[in-house]
Design an enzyme around this catalytic site. Structure first.
Site, PDB file in Angstrom:
ATOM      1  N   THR A 166      52.091  69.757  64.292  1.00  0.00           N
ATOM      2  CA  THR A 166      53.323  69.373  63.568  1.00  0.00           C
ATOM      3  C   THR A 166      54.319  68.562  64.763  1.00  0.00           C
ATOM      4  O   THR A 166      53.594  68.406  65.812  1.00  0.00           O
ATOM      5  CB  THR A 166      54.039  70.559  63.264  1.00  0.00           C
ATOM      6  OG1 THR A 166      54.283  71.317  64.547  1.00  0.00           O
ATOM      7  CG2 THR A 166      53.088  71.291  62.203  1.00  0.00           C
ATOM      8  N   ARG A 194      47.322  70.971  49.305  1.00  0.00           N
ATOM      9  CA  ARG A 194      47.286  72.146  50.270  1.00  0.00           C
ATOM     10  C   ARG A 194      48.680  72.088  50.993  1.00  0.00           C
ATOM     11  O   ARG A 194      49.119  71.053  51.239  1.00  0.00           O
ATOM     12  CB  ARG A 194      46.258  71.668  51.367  1.00  0.00           C
ATOM     13  CG  ARG A 194      46.196  72.791  52.477  1.00  0.00           C
ATOM     14  CD  ARG A 194      46.652  72.273  53.817  1.00  0.00           C
ATOM     15  NE  ARG A 194      46.698  73.070  54.918  1.00  0.00           N
ATOM     16  CZ  ARG A 194      47.185  73.225  55.998  1.00  0.00           C
ATOM     17  NH1 ARG A 194      48.142  71.988  56.210  1.00  0.00           N
ATOM     18  NH2 ARG A 194      47.035  74.108  57.066  1.00  0.00           N
ATOM     19  N   VAL A 195      49.193  73.285  51.113  1.00  0.00           N
ATOM     20  CA  VAL A 195      50.617  73.484  51.771  1.00  0.00           C
ATOM     21  C   VAL A 195      50.294  74.177  52.951  1.00  0.00           C
ATOM     22  O   VAL A 195      49.671  75.325  52.980  1.00  0.00           O
ATOM     23  CB  VAL A 195      51.527  74.348  50.788  1.00  0.00           C
ATOM     24  CG1 VAL A 195      52.761  74.445  51.601  1.00  0.00           C
ATOM     25  CG2 VAL A 195      51.505  73.590  49.512  1.00  0.00           C
ATOM     26  N   GLY A 196      50.779  73.789  54.300  1.00  0.00           N
ATOM     27  CA  GLY A 196      50.501  74.312  55.473  1.00  0.00           C
ATOM     28  C   GLY A 196      51.479  75.464  55.781  1.00  0.00           C
ATOM     29  O   GLY A 196      52.641  75.613  54.838  1.00  0.00           O
ATOM     30  N   ASP A 197      51.599  76.042  57.093  1.00  0.00           N
ATOM     31  CA  ASP A 197      52.724  76.891  57.123  1.00  0.00           C
ATOM     32  C   ASP A 197      54.080  76.327  57.641  1.00  0.00           C
ATOM     33  O   ASP A 197      55.021  76.905  58.037  1.00  0.00           O
ATOM     34  CB  ASP A 197      52.014  77.829  58.409  1.00  0.00           C
ATOM     35  CG  ASP A 197      51.887  76.963  59.652  1.00  0.00           C
ATOM     36  OD1 ASP A 197      52.038  75.976  59.839  1.00  0.00           O
ATOM     37  OD2 ASP A 197      51.201  77.629  60.600  1.00  0.00           O
TER      38      ASP A 197
END
Length: 279
Positions: A166, A194-197
């Site tokens: 990131t 897709r959703v990351g943190d």
């Protein structure tokens, strides 16, 4: 209170030919954020500007440097948080937007929600007048080549995730308010949607950072990086990966590096001169 900003460009492996660009990118982001803080600007504005700078820099996995999903498209996540009132806003799986961090802030300030995703985020961006950027303009040749290699039958996608990450910024302003912001393109060849943190809300700064990294390694065998600033203006930039590009400005002094133990220091005025000359 003396303002402080700390930024990072992602923890992981940084190839030799990209080191200088990564250093220059985090320095530029820190200087732009500090340029808002020094005359009395807010921490929230500073972290947004710092992250926006890195979203516009193709050296980083955010904005125009984002990796591609399984279909060869850019999908991005971003979050911004205001320590003054504990408000936050986030977006995930957004496409065709140059600066997801700007949209995340609008979610925080213009809606009653904390997170918008995919088409909902797209419709909200249109309603807010955010210009649409053709998807092709967000794709770099490097990201396209990485995507193609991951499609090969004998490829090892995990190997290509080692230099991803990131981008992020934390800051404290002259009023003592803290804010943070993060943005990413996620994982290369990820599944659509897709959703990351990044978009998920979740001691001394050095101890806090080291404790978090130790827990990550012990609990899940993971490596990463952390940037921290507390309400006294103390800061830390720590990582357990081989490298992480980072930069901070405090007391008109710029500090930056990539490798463990590497720390360059120069006056902000001198750094601004170099930045205007393109490093």
């Amino acid at each position: 209170m003396k303002p402080v900003i700390v930024v990072h460009g992602g923890a992981g492996r940084i190839f030799k030919e990209r080191e200088e660009g990564s250093r220059a990118g985090v320095v530029r982001a820190a200087l732009r954020g500090y340029g808002i803080l020094k005359p009395g600007g807010s921490a929230l504005d500073a972290v947004e500007e710092a992250v926006r700078s890195m979203e516009d820099d193709p050296h980083f996995n955010a904005g125009c440097g984002s990796v591609l999903n399984e279909k060869g498209e850019v999908e991005m996540d971003a979050i911004i948080m205001d320590g003054k009132n504990l408000d936050s806003g986030a977006v995930s799986a957004v496409k065709c937007i140059a600066n997801p961090i700007k949209l995340a802030r609008l979610v925080m300030e213009k809606t009653k929600h904390m997170l918008l995703t995919d088409r909902g985020a797209h419709l909200f961006a249109q309603a807010m007048g955010i210009p649409e950027t053709p998807g092709e303009k967000l794709i770099t040749e490097r990201s396209r080549e990485r995507w193609k290699k991951n499609l090969e039958p004998d490829s090892n996608p995990e190997e290509f995730q080692k230099d991803l990450g990131t981008v992020g910024a934390v800051a404290i302003d002259s009023e003592g308010n803290v804010a943070c912001a993060t943005s990413t393109g996620g994982l290369s060849n990820k599944l659509i949607g897709r959703v990351g943190d990044t978009a998920c809300i979740g001691l001394s700064p050095e101890m806090a950072a080291d404790t978090a990294l130790d827990y990550m390694k012990t609990r899940v065998g993971g490596l990463g990086g952390v940037i921290v600033v507390n309400n006294s203006g103390e800061w830390a930039a720590r990582f357990s990966t081989k490298q992480m590009s980072w930069a901070t400005v405090k007391d008109d002094q710029l500090h930056y590096g990539i490798y463990a133990g590497e720390r360059h220091t120069k006056p902000v005025d001198e750094a601004l001169t170099f930045e205007s000359e393109g490093f």
